[in-house]
Enzyme design. Structure first.
Site, PDB file in Angstrom:
ATOM      1  N   GLU A 175       0.905  -1.088   0.064  1.00 43.32           N
ATOM      2  CA  GLU A 175      -0.025  -0.072  -0.080  1.00 43.32           C
ATOM      3  C   GLU A 175       0.981   1.263  -0.109  1.00 43.32           C
ATOM      4  O   GLU A 175       1.833   1.407   0.714  1.00 43.32           O
ATOM      5  CB  GLU A 175      -0.954  -0.021   1.322  1.00 43.32           C
ATOM      6  CG  GLU A 175      -1.701   1.089   1.248  1.00 43.32           C
ATOM      7  CD  GLU A 175      -2.586   1.240   2.669  1.00 43.32           C
ATOM      8  OE1 GLU A 175      -3.538   2.123   2.654  1.00 43.32           O
ATOM      9  OE2 GLU A 175      -2.063   0.438   3.551  1.00 43.32           O
ATOM     10  N   LYS A 235      -9.658   1.442  -3.583  1.00 37.67           N
ATOM     11  CA  LYS A 235      -9.907   1.119  -2.199  1.00 37.67           C
ATOM     12  C   LYS A 235     -11.720   1.472  -1.797  1.00 37.67           C
ATOM     13  O   LYS A 235     -11.896   2.805  -1.904  1.00 37.67           O
ATOM     14  CB  LYS A 235      -9.298   1.532  -0.958  1.00 37.67           C
ATOM     15  CG  LYS A 235      -9.434   1.140   0.386  1.00 37.67           C
ATOM     16  CD  LYS A 235      -8.388   1.716   1.294  1.00 37.67           C
ATOM     17  CE  LYS A 235      -8.741   1.067   2.910  1.00 37.67           C
ATOM     18  NZ  LYS A 235      -7.705   1.500   3.761  1.00 37.67           N
ATOM     19  N   CYS A 253      -5.342  -3.000   3.048  1.00 34.20           N
ATOM     20  CA  CYS A 253      -5.305  -2.478   4.475  1.00 34.20           C
ATOM     21  C   CYS A 253      -6.534  -2.796   5.318  1.00 34.20           C
ATOM     22  O   CYS A 253      -6.872  -4.144   5.435  1.00 34.20           O
ATOM     23  CB  CYS A 253      -4.816  -0.977   4.717  1.00 34.20           C
ATOM     24  SG  CYS A 253      -4.456  -0.778   6.357  1.00 34.20           S
TER      25      CYS A 253
END
Length: 530
Positions: free
Chosen positions: A296, A353, A405
């Protein structure tokens, strides 16, 4: 003196006394500060069930203590005991948030202590409400009704915590069984179903222990709970070997790159070229692989502003005859920014995301925060969520279920990629939390996702823990926190649905609502005169 009529609950409560095997009464002193202290210690001990400790019996013993404490309490007292339990659970279990506030949020230590304390105290309200609810709906009921309400309310409030305000699923009870005997239930009923099973076992353990010191113990009173515990554990054994997905196509060779870039340097423009150099050199050390994954925000800039870098990475992927996935920021035509996992060459696709971290990636109260710029600063904290209907990333015909994440902590987010995904890929930047419990707990939740959907999972992080995880949740390759290096492995793509993939969490949560309602109804019936 007037007397109220005897109820069925009164008569039932006297049954144990008649046989001379009444459960041990909780001493009066436990109704005061000593009971609160015991609840606090029980909550703290629950953390032992999770990574890095992974002492799974704590997931049964700690709730058993809480149930024993609240079993004969008023709703108000149960709320307070649940709150103390939550203070222990979250005060120890998520203490790592202090580090992110001080080191990377720019908050001075005294203010960070205050913010962390408020955060923990807020989280403690969830187990407090759970304990209050269990007692409130069964206030005049027998212990079986209260036990059922205890399990149901715990699971429902746990699910609420994973949804409210963006969700915070940390230390959900069922995750502890990644290395426990109930692991085979995860693909069937998910973490909430496993939580419910653990709570049933906790009540059974309490039932056994509560009889140990009774006057004239009757071993026949132990048969039921001991048989229940044995039956659950025995039934769990064959489930550990159940195959819910099947191999699909040829293996995919994967290389993960962990740059170990310190968080303070990551967003420093002066260190940008050094960051790229580290990732280039580590990538060059990889053997021939089909897929290369950078973590990330490995490229901590908006890639659209760096056309030369994009061309360079396209060339890198073509020269190695591989697909490169790199964490970066992207921007759309409307000027919205995304935390993304971008494929090189472009044909590999892009994943944006969807589930953002409140206050970390976007501000729900932006107008208020802008008036307090001195409070804390978070880089790239005004992002937009990606669309829910994104096309999967592709590598040589293999479909990848991508997550970034925070998303790997939520079963519902990973389920959205199934059954299309053959392999799961998640990238993260756990350097926010240093070498605390957090990276270990985060890895444990990723392992649960691999188990729930029976897909191999590749996890690339900035500073650790990067790992290759098989469909049974076993870590095959690992790079710990603070290490720089690469991992390589061969992953077998899989197809097929687990029961959880088909249904989601709704059947379990619906059952818990029904159990809570029936427990409350039964308690009211038993408390009526005559």
């Amino acid at each position: 003196m007037a007397h109220r009529p005897a109820t069925r609950a009164d008569r039932a409560a006297g049954d144990g006394a008649a046989t001379g095997s009444t459960p041990v009464a909780i001493p009066d002193r436990l109704n005061g500060w000593l009971g609160s202290l015991l609840a606090l210690l029980a909550g703290a001990s629950l953390v032992l069930a999770f990574a890095p400790f992974e002492f799974w019996p704590a997931a049964i013993l700690a709730p058993a203590v809480l149930f024993g404490l609240i079993r004969r309490c008023t709703p108000g007292r149960s709320f307070r005991l649940g709150w103390w339990f939550g203070l222990g659970q979250f005060g120890l279990g998520v203490s790592w948030v202090y580090e992110s506030f001080t080191l990377f949020g720019g908050i001075v230590a005294p203010l960070a202590v205050l913010v962390t304390s408020l955060f923990v105290m807020g989280l403690a309200f969830y187990p407090a409400v759970s304990a209050w609810l269990a007692v409130r709906v069964t206030r005049r009921g027998q212990w079986p009704a209260r036990a059922a309400a205890f399990a149901a309310s715990w699971v429902l409030i746990e699910a609420l915590r994973a949804w409210l305000f963006g969700g915070f699923p940390w230390l959900n009870l069922g995750i502890s069984q990644v290395d426990g005997p109930l692991v085979g239930w995860l693909p069937i009923v998910g973490e909430y179903g496993v939580s419910a099973i653990l709570l049933v076992l906790a009540v059974a353990v309490w039932r056994v222990v509560s009889r140990l010191g009774s006057h004239g113990p009757d071993w026949r009173r132990w048969v039921g709970p001991v048989a229940l515990i044995s039956a659950v554990l025995l039934a769990s054994l064959p489930l550990q070997r159940a195959e819910w997905s099947q191999p699909n196509g040829s293996p995919l060779t994967v290389g993960l790159v962990q740059g170990n870039i310190a968080q303070m340097q990551k967003f420093d423009p002066a260190f940008f070229q050094r960051t790229l150099s580290i990732y280039r050199d580590l990538t060059a050390s990889l053997p021939a692989v089909d897929l290369i994954v950078w973590p990330e925000t490995a490229i901590p800039r908006v890639i659209g502003d760096l056309p030369d870098l994009r061309a360079e990475l396209d060339a890198l992927a073509n020269d190695r005859d591989a697909t490169l996935l790199a964490g970066t920021f992207t921007r759309d035509a409307a000027g919205r920014y995304y935390n993304a996992l971008l494929g090189f060459p472009e044909s590999a696709g892009e994943y944006r995301k969807r589930h953002l971290v409140p206050f970390g990636e976007y501000f729900p109260l932006r107008g208020l925060i802008e008036r307090m710029p001195w409070l804390f600063e978070v880089p790239m904290s005004d992002l937009s969520p990606g669309p829910s209907d994104q096309a999967p990333l592709r590598v040589d015909g293999v479909m990848l279920g991508a997550s970034i994440c925070f998303e790997a902590d939520f079963s519902r987010d990973i389920r959205a990629t199934i059954p299309t995904a053959d392999v799961l890929v998640t990238v993260s930047n756990d350097s926010w939390f240093g070498d605390s419990f957090s990276p270990h707990q985060h890895l444990q939740m990723a392992r649960a996702r691999a188990i729930e959907f029976q897909r191999p999972l590749a996890r690339a992080t900035n500073t650790g823990i990067s790992a290759i995880i098989d469909t049974n949740g076993r870590v095959r390759e690992i790079l710990g926190t603070g290490e720089q290096g690469v991992l390589t492995a061969e992953l077998q793509p899989r197809r097929g649905n687990t029961p959880l993939a088909l249904t989601g969490a709704w059947p379990v949560l619906g059952l818990m609502l029904l159990v809570l309602a029936v427990a409350g109804w039964r308690s009211r019936v038993m408390s009526r005169p005559g």
